[in-house]
Structures are given as structure tokens and as C-alpha cells.
Enzyme design. Structure first.
Site, PDB file in Angstrom:
ATOM      1  N   GLY A 156      14.529  20.679 -50.857  1.00 10.87           N
ATOM      2  CA  GLY A 156      13.813  21.263 -51.993  1.00 10.87           C
ATOM      3  C   GLY A 156      12.917  20.254 -52.675  1.00 10.87           C
ATOM      4  O   GLY A 156      13.236  19.069 -52.737  1.00 10.87           O
TER       5      GLY A 156
ATOM      6  N   ARG B  73      23.998  25.184 -58.130  1.00  7.43           N
ATOM      7  CA  ARG B  73      24.901  26.160 -57.523  1.00  7.43           C
ATOM      8  C   ARG B  73      26.340  25.661 -57.561  1.00  7.43           C
ATOM      9  O   ARG B  73      27.262  26.435 -57.745  1.00  7.43           O
ATOM     10  CB  ARG B  73      24.525  26.417 -56.048  1.00  7.43           C
ATOM     11  CG  ARG B  73      23.254  27.194 -55.848  1.00  7.43           C
ATOM     12  CD  ARG B  73      23.378  28.648 -56.240  1.00  7.43           C
ATOM     13  NE  ARG B  73      23.932  29.487 -55.189  1.00  7.43           N
ATOM     14  CZ  ARG B  73      24.183  30.782 -55.354  1.00  7.43           C
ATOM     15  NH1 ARG B  73      23.965  31.365 -56.527  1.00  7.43           N
ATOM     16  NH2 ARG B  73      24.667  31.509 -54.376  1.00  7.43           N
TER      17      ARG B  73
ATOM     18  N   GLN C  39      12.027  23.606 -63.314  1.00  9.98           N
ATOM     19  CA  GLN C  39      12.925  22.457 -63.411  1.00  9.98           C
ATOM     20  C   GLN C  39      12.593  21.375 -62.411  1.00  9.98           C
ATOM     21  O   GLN C  39      12.825  20.200 -62.662  1.00  9.98           O
ATOM     22  CB  GLN C  39      14.376  22.898 -63.136  1.00  9.98           C
ATOM     23  CG  GLN C  39      14.985  23.663 -64.256  1.00  9.98           C
ATOM     24  CD  GLN C  39      16.196  24.465 -63.804  1.00  9.98           C
ATOM     25  OE1 GLN C  39      17.319  24.014 -63.891  1.00  9.98           O
ATOM     26  NE2 GLN C  39      15.970  25.655 -63.300  1.00  9.98           N
ATOM     27  N   ARG C  40      12.106  21.784 -61.264  1.00 12.04           N
ATOM     28  CA  ARG C  40      11.885  20.779 -60.221  1.00 12.04           C
ATOM     29  C   ARG C  40      10.419  20.428 -60.021  1.00 12.04           C
ATOM     30  O   ARG C  40      10.116  19.527 -59.246  1.00 12.04           O
ATOM     31  CB  ARG C  40      12.512  21.244 -58.901  1.00 12.04           C
ATOM     32  CG  ARG C  40      11.860  22.457 -58.298  1.00 12.04           C
ATOM     33  CD  ARG C  40      12.648  22.950 -57.072  1.00 12.04           C
ATOM     34  NE  ARG C  40      11.831  23.880 -56.306  1.00 12.04           N
ATOM     35  CZ  ARG C  40      12.292  24.673 -55.360  1.00 12.04           C
ATOM     36  NH1 ARG C  40      13.577  24.662 -55.080  1.00 12.04           N
ATOM     37  NH2 ARG C  40      11.485  25.474 -54.703  1.00 12.04           N
TER      38      ARG C  40
ATOM     39  N   MET D 290      19.364  25.555 -62.855  1.00 10.84           N
ATOM     40  CA  MET D 290      19.790  25.457 -61.468  1.00 10.84           C
ATOM     41  C   MET D 290      21.110  24.692 -61.406  1.00 10.84           C
ATOM     42  O   MET D 290      21.539  24.084 -62.392  1.00 10.84           O
ATOM     43  CB  MET D 290      18.719  24.767 -60.639  1.00 10.84           C
ATOM     44  CG  MET D 290      17.502  25.645 -60.372  1.00 10.84           C
ATOM     45  SD  MET D 290      16.252  24.792 -59.376  1.00 10.84           S
ATOM     46  CE  MET D 290      15.201  26.181 -58.877  1.00 10.84           C
TER      47      MET D 290
ATOM     48  N   ILE E 241      17.138  17.304 -57.350  1.00 15.90           N
ATOM     49  CA  ILE E 241      17.216  17.542 -58.788  1.00 15.90           C
ATOM     50  C   ILE E 241      18.649  17.876 -59.186  1.00 15.90           C
ATOM     51  O   ILE E 241      19.008  17.794 -60.347  1.00 15.90           O
ATOM     52  CB  ILE E 241      16.284  18.677 -59.258  1.00 15.90           C
ATOM     53  CG1 ILE E 241      16.663  20.024 -58.633  1.00 15.90           C
ATOM     54  CG2 ILE E 241      14.830  18.341 -59.015  1.00 15.90           C
ATOM     55  CD1 ILE E 241      16.138  21.202 -59.429  1.00 15.90           C
ATOM     56  N   ASP E 242      19.470  18.279 -58.214  1.00 16.29           N
ATOM     57  CA  ASP E 242      20.839  18.699 -58.539  1.00 16.29           C
ATOM     58  C   ASP E 242      21.752  17.517 -58.846  1.00 16.29           C
ATOM     59  O   ASP E 242      22.841  17.704 -59.384  1.00 16.29           O
ATOM     60  CB  ASP E 242      21.425  19.519 -57.388  1.00 16.29           C
ATOM     61  CG  ASP E 242      20.751  20.865 -57.267  1.00 16.29           C
ATOM     62  OD1 ASP E 242      20.352  21.416 -58.304  1.00 16.29           O
ATOM     63  OD2 ASP E 242      20.620  21.360 -56.131  1.00 16.29           O
TER      64      ASP E 242
END
Lengths: 405, 405
Positions: free
Chosen positions: B10, B189, B299-300, B187, B142-143
Site C-alpha cells: 500500500g 485492520r 491517511q496514507r 485504518m 502506515i499501519d
């Protein structure tokens, strides 16, 4: 003489700049003593809830922060006044409070409904031969649908946010090698100005957005699907921008019409926005990778990418309102009159508030292409001056500093 | 020797900064000739689709634009390689292409799956005694869920966007005098880092967000409603931040679980995100003004509010990867090792790519309060250094300029 200023309607990135402008001009005006900030719009007059602005905006840093703070620092309301010929109590109450506080001028920053308040109260003043109180409207709305003014304070910053974000989403959407459709939903229940503003990304050579749908033309599922399929032949990542308020041939909101009868898990009638609906439509009918994005309230509160032109002219129109009041005007709304697109120039004028109240300025049909799926160069020429320049946030600890009353 | 660099997974705001870092260090390295940019991740090696980066990044302005452009300029892919012991053809093909181009080092910027590719290919190289090709992983996501590194490039900018936007939405939500609930979906998950990042708005004295829900604790409707009601006693405008991936006691995604069986207008099973679901829940059960906002891909890709710390350290880790390659390393992932929170300091190190592949770094339970509805000071101390500083966009015509290959 004291003065009062209030903010009303939906928040924007520039409504505090107009407040700052009123404060700044009033402070320099020898005939003005106290500058009251009224809390929560006209309700704050009725409830006599006011603050002394010079105590709050006590330094130049505070003033600079006020210019950069989104939303309405004085709070807002959504209140429509009755006809004073039928129900005059509320007008008497307002007049009593203003007189008690020695307020000779009241500035109301707001949209349609606020201009209705300005028109009605000034009519009340006129009918009752009250000439020691003046009321002046200062426009604001991100929707840009106020009549009588070239554009509305707050719109330029919202337009810049929409354009910059659509450009970033375009970068994001182009990352994969498989075909995809990205649908971006903007605000605009009746007027398509914000969706149209996405065309500003063409400034630096972008081809996107490939499709733009506004409420000013009829929306049909069949044509939308045909449009998307057609664009997919030309572009790997198709970018679609759609106003939340696009309507069917019967004049009904497309999102509501196409989903009527749907119930959510709580048994309530379910309505997703048009973006989410079109995402599901593309998934069902075309079957490609598809995503929808709602720009939501970020359109009206993203001060970190505000338009300098918008903030400066919003401040200037606040200042000009004080001059207009000093010169004896009342019952008017301040307006921008565009003199030229390129180089951009405008002057500030006034119009009768009743002319702006209760009417809407739509996006011109002649600025939309014949197919009703994109905007034409005159739209770009109109929009571009409004998004110019940046006013960087004042940062502390890595975060924008805000002004809070 | 030539080298190649590719991007995968991503998009983020910082993956191009790491690409820039690899390019910058490689250009200064006498033993390196051509620097190939591989299109669309590992697929671009298999398909032999590469560009000569020095032709593309031909000026300092281009380099500066690359640092500021969101998404992956080389394109991305999502591809997992098979076990080379079972299926070696693809590995032979990769080796053949790399050798044909004289590539002795391949840098792969990506997340979990990309580190799996690094680990598998380096294992293939080892098993086949190939020592003229090195492969090095450079983290990004980004996570922030990559193991073995203090944080991942791209996370700091996403965190800064989340925090700044939650602050702006907090301003926006406070404008009316009636009680309201605003639910912001981030975001994440499986890991709650991005939702947790909203706590950075407390840096300048904000009380919001009043509730933060992460996937690392169990989510229940009953407790959520009780939490909201409780906060409504204390705050007029309650701000809730929720990770898209919050889960029920059974470990299932709450949004899916609570809406199972729901069908959309196309007869497909309908799933709104957790934010929209909670909005409907609050409307049905509490009945107050409520709104939900999904921060979505912004967000990304919101480079216009990127974290300078993130961009600079993402560039630095790209540079360090070239040094690691030159010093003979292979099969490793570059990492950040934090030395101190305040003043913030870190060093760059390496770890075995297989340790980072196929595992996830969760938000520590001990940084979440006992009630599971907010984060604790150690989270703030960890997060704050990552969002510091700004790298302003280079603007042209009122819009951020991007670098496009």
C-alpha cells in the site's frame, strides 16, 4: 458606541478570519469602544451571552492564531427568526439586549439563513423607526451558493482542500497496475461548486478527474456506468468526483431514490451517500476494483491547507463591514465583486441582505459540458484565483495551534 | 555494478523518500553505476520493466519533489512468492533478469509481504550459492505493524495527518450548543497504531479524543454505548476514534459481526465500516446528533501535512540500506532502533528479513487503559517524536507539485 459580532451556520476555515477582520477594523476606529463577541449566533444575543473580544484576542499571536483556526470560535446556531409583523417579541428582546450593552452595530457572519436574520431585523428596525442600531451581514459558506457575491468566504479554502486531496488520491489510485475506479464524494446538496473545484488539479497537468457530476445536471445510473466504462478504455485508474446532491430526472436525490426501501440493521431506512452507492453499483455492474471516499467535514475544517487568498479576503470583508457600518449602512450584506480573473482583482461592495437571503446561486449550466459529466474552462478560470497561496499553521509540538475562546 | 530499487504494498507519504534515499546514497557511491527503478514491485523484475532513475530524477528540484510526493512513483504490486524449494522458476527468472542488467543489489521497499519476498529470495540465493546478488528490505507501512523496527517509515506522516485532522474535526464538532457525538474511523485492520495516534492532539491541551478503541482489546456494543453516555455527561461534543478493525469477544470484526445478513440494494451482503455502523447505533440507541467520518486513503496520501521527521528518517533509512548492501549484507530488513523518547534519538540497524515477514507488531496492551477505551501516557511518549516537523509542499498555481515518472 459598542459593537457586537456573531457567527452562524456551518463552520468554515475562514469564518474566524472575518471575525478577526471586524475586530481589527473596529479596534482602529475611534468611535468604537467595546467589541463584543456573541456566543452561538443570534441565540447569544437573546440569551445575552457575550465576551469582550479585546480580552480574548489580547496579542498579535492570538490574532494570527484566530486567522488560522477552523470552525467558529464564538460557536454557531441554526435559528430562523419569525416575521416581525406576526411575532415581534424576539425582535424587542434583541433590541433590548443590544441597547442595554450600548451596542450600535451588530455584524452577523453567516450564510443564507443569517442573511435572512439580517434582512428581517433591519426591516424591524426600519418599521419601528429605530436608527441607533445597525445590522450588517458578512457572507460565509463553503458551498459558495450565496447570491449577489462573486464567491463566499470559506469556499476558497474548501476548494483548495478538495483539489489538493483529489490530487493526492489520484496519486494513490495510480499505484497498482490493475484497472480501478475511485469515486470521491464532495459536499453540495444543491450547488456543485465544491465538486467542480476538483478541476483545479489540472493546473499542473493532471488529466483527472475524468468525470465530475454536479447537482445542476440530471444524474442517471445508466449514463454514469457508460461514462465510467468509456473512461476505463482511456485510463487505468479512473477518478470520479460527485456532489452529494446529484439528482435524478425527477429532481430527487439520486442516492435516496436508488436506495429507497433499504433498511439498516436497526430497521431504519438506510441511506449511504451517493459515493458509497456508486461504489456498490460499479462493483455489481462492472466488477472492477472500486473505492469510494467521502471528503466529509474535512472540506470545511482543514485549515492546515487553507487558501491564503480566501483567508485574506475573508479578513478584508470583515474590515470593510465595519467601514460600511460607520458610513451608516444597515440591512446589507457585504459582497465581493470580481473585476478580472487574470490577473485576479476584486472590490468589496454591499447589497441588500434580503436579495441574498433564501436564494441559492447554482453552478452555471454553461460551465458544464454537454454530456453533463465534466466542467469547462470558464469554471477553471473562475476557481483558480480563489485557491492561491498558503497560510501555514503555527505549529507547536508537531501540531497546529488553535485559538480557543 | 548496477543496482535496482522497487516499491511494494500500500502507498504511503514516505515510500518515495526511501526511494530518494537509496538513489541519493547510490549516486555518491563510486562502485555503483546505474540505478534502476523497477516498475510495479517484484513484477517489474519478472517483466523486466525498469527505468534509469538518474534520467528521471535529473535535478535537485525533482529530488525535492520526490520527497514530497505521496504514493509510490514506481508503482506497486501485491505478490507473494512461492516456496523456492517447491517452485523455483520464478526465482530463476528474477536472477536471470538481474544478471542480464548487471544488478548486484536489489532494494525492496515494502511491508510484511515484501519482507517475505526478501527473505525467500535471499534464502534461494543462499541455497544456490549465488553471492553476486544481494537483496535488502526497507520497511514501510502506515499501519506501523512491522516487527523488529521501532516504527515504520510512512507511519509518522499518517499519524500526523490523523492527529491534525482529529483536532480540526474537534473544532468543527464544538460549534453547536447541542450535545453531539462524532465518530472518526481510522485504518488499522489488526493493529491500532493509527487510531492511537489521535492522542497526539493532547500535545497542546485538547481533552479529545474522549474515547479511543483499538483492535487490541475486545469491542462490545454495550460497553461502547455506556462509554459514550458517560462521556456525554462531561463533554458537549464527544469525540470517538475507532480502528476499522475492532473485534468482538469472538475475535470477529465488529462491523461484520453486527451487520451479518444485511443485504445492499444489489442483493450483496452489505457492510458499512465500523464508524458508520456506530453512527447508526448511537442514533438508534441514544438519539443525539451524531456523525461518522472515515479518514480513508487520506491517511496514507496526505503529503501536504507529512511529518518532517518521518520523511527525513525514511530518506535516511534508504541511504543506510545502500551502505548495508555495500558492506556485504543481504536478506536483511533495515530497522529503526529507538535510543530515547525525549530528546528523541534513534539509530538505524538491520535484522533478518524473515523475522519481520509474516508477523505483526500490535499496540502494547499496557499502553491501553484498563477499560479498553483510551490510551495511556507511554503511547503519547512513543508517538510524539514521530510527528515532529513539517515539510511544506512545493506549490505551483496554488497546488502542490508532484513528481511523476
Amino acid at each position: 458606541m459598542n459593537i457586537a459580532v456573531a457567527q452562524s451556520g456551518g463552520p468554515t476555515c475562514a469564518i474566524n478570519a472575518s471575525l478577526a477582520g471586524v475586530y481589527s477594523a473596529a479596534q482602529k476606529e475611534a468611535s468604537i469602544d467595546k467589541i463584543y463577541g456573541v456566543l452561538n449566533g443570534i441565540e447569544g444575543i437573546i440569551n445575552d451571552e457575550m465576551v469582550d473580544l479585546s480580552e480574548k484576542i489580547s496579542s498579535d499571536v492570538n490574532y494570527q492564531l484566530l486567522l488560522r483556526t477552523p470552525s467558529a470560535v464564538l460557536g454557531s446556531c441554526r435559528k430562523k427568526l419569525p416575521d416581525h409583523r406576526e411575532k415581534s417579541e424576539i425582535y424587542e428582546k434583541i433590541t433590548e439586549i443590544l441597547r442595554k450593552r450600548g451596542i450600535g452595530m451588530f455584524f452577523y457572519i453567516g450564510g443564507n439563513d443569517s442573511m435572512d436574520t439580517v434582512a428581517k431585523y433591519s426591516d424591524y428596525l426600519r418599521c419601528n423607526n429605530i436608527d441607533d442600531i445597525k445590522i450588517i451581514g458578512i457572507p460565509k459558506t463553503i458551498d459558495n451558493d450565496l447570491c449577489e457575491t462573486d464567491h463566499s468566504p470559506g469556499f476558497g479554502s474548501a476548494a483548495k482542500y478538495v483539489a489538493a486531496t483529489v490530487q493526492e488520491i489520484t496519486r494513490d489510485s495510480n499505484v497498482y497496475s490493475i484497472p480501478s475506479v475511485t469515486i470521491i464524494e464532495t459536499m453540495g446538496r444543491h450547488a456543485g461548486w465544491l465538486a467542480a473545484a476538483s478541476c483545479c488539479i489540472r493546473a499542473n497537468g493532471e488529466a483527472a478527474p475524468h468525470l465530475i457530476y454536479l447537482p445542476e445536471t440530471t444524474f442517471s445510473i445508466e449514463r454514469f456506468l457508460a461514462d465510467v466504462k468509456n473512461e476505463m478504455k482511456k485510463h487505468r485508474a479512473v477518478i470520479v468526483v460527485v456532489s452529494e446532491g446529484v439528482k435524478t430526472a425527477e429532481g430527487k436525490f439520486a442516492a435516496e431514490e436508488y436506495q429507497s426501501g433499504q433498511k439498516d440493521v436497526f430497521g431504519h431506512s438506510y441511506l449511504s451517500g451517493i459515493g458509497k452507492f456508486l461504489e456498490k453499483l460499479v462493483a455489481a455492474e462492472i466488477g472492477c476494483k472500486v473505492r469510494s471516499i467521502e471528503l466529509n467535514v474535512m472540506q470545511r475544517c482543514s485549515s492546515h491547507i487553507a487558501s491564503l487568498e480566501d483567508i485574506q479576503s475573508s479578513e478584508a470583508i470583515g474590515m470593510a463591514a465595519v467601514e460600511a457600518g460607520i458610513s451608516g449602512k444597515s440591512g446589507c450584506m457585504m459582497t465581493f465583486v470580481r473585476e478580472s480573473d487574470m490577473p485576479y482583482s476584486y472590490r468589496i461592495d454591499t447589497t441588500d441582505a434580503s436579495k441574498a437571503a433564501n436564494s441559492e446561486k447554482f453552478f452555471p449550466r454553461e460551465w458544464i459540458n454537454e454530456e453533463g459529466n465534466n466542467v469547462l474552462p470558464p469554471a477553471y478560470d473562475y476557481l483558480m484565483p480563489l485557491i492561491q497561496g498558503e497560510l501555514h499553521a503555527i505549529m507547536k509540538n508537531g501540531m497546529p495551534l488553535n485559538f480557543v475562546i
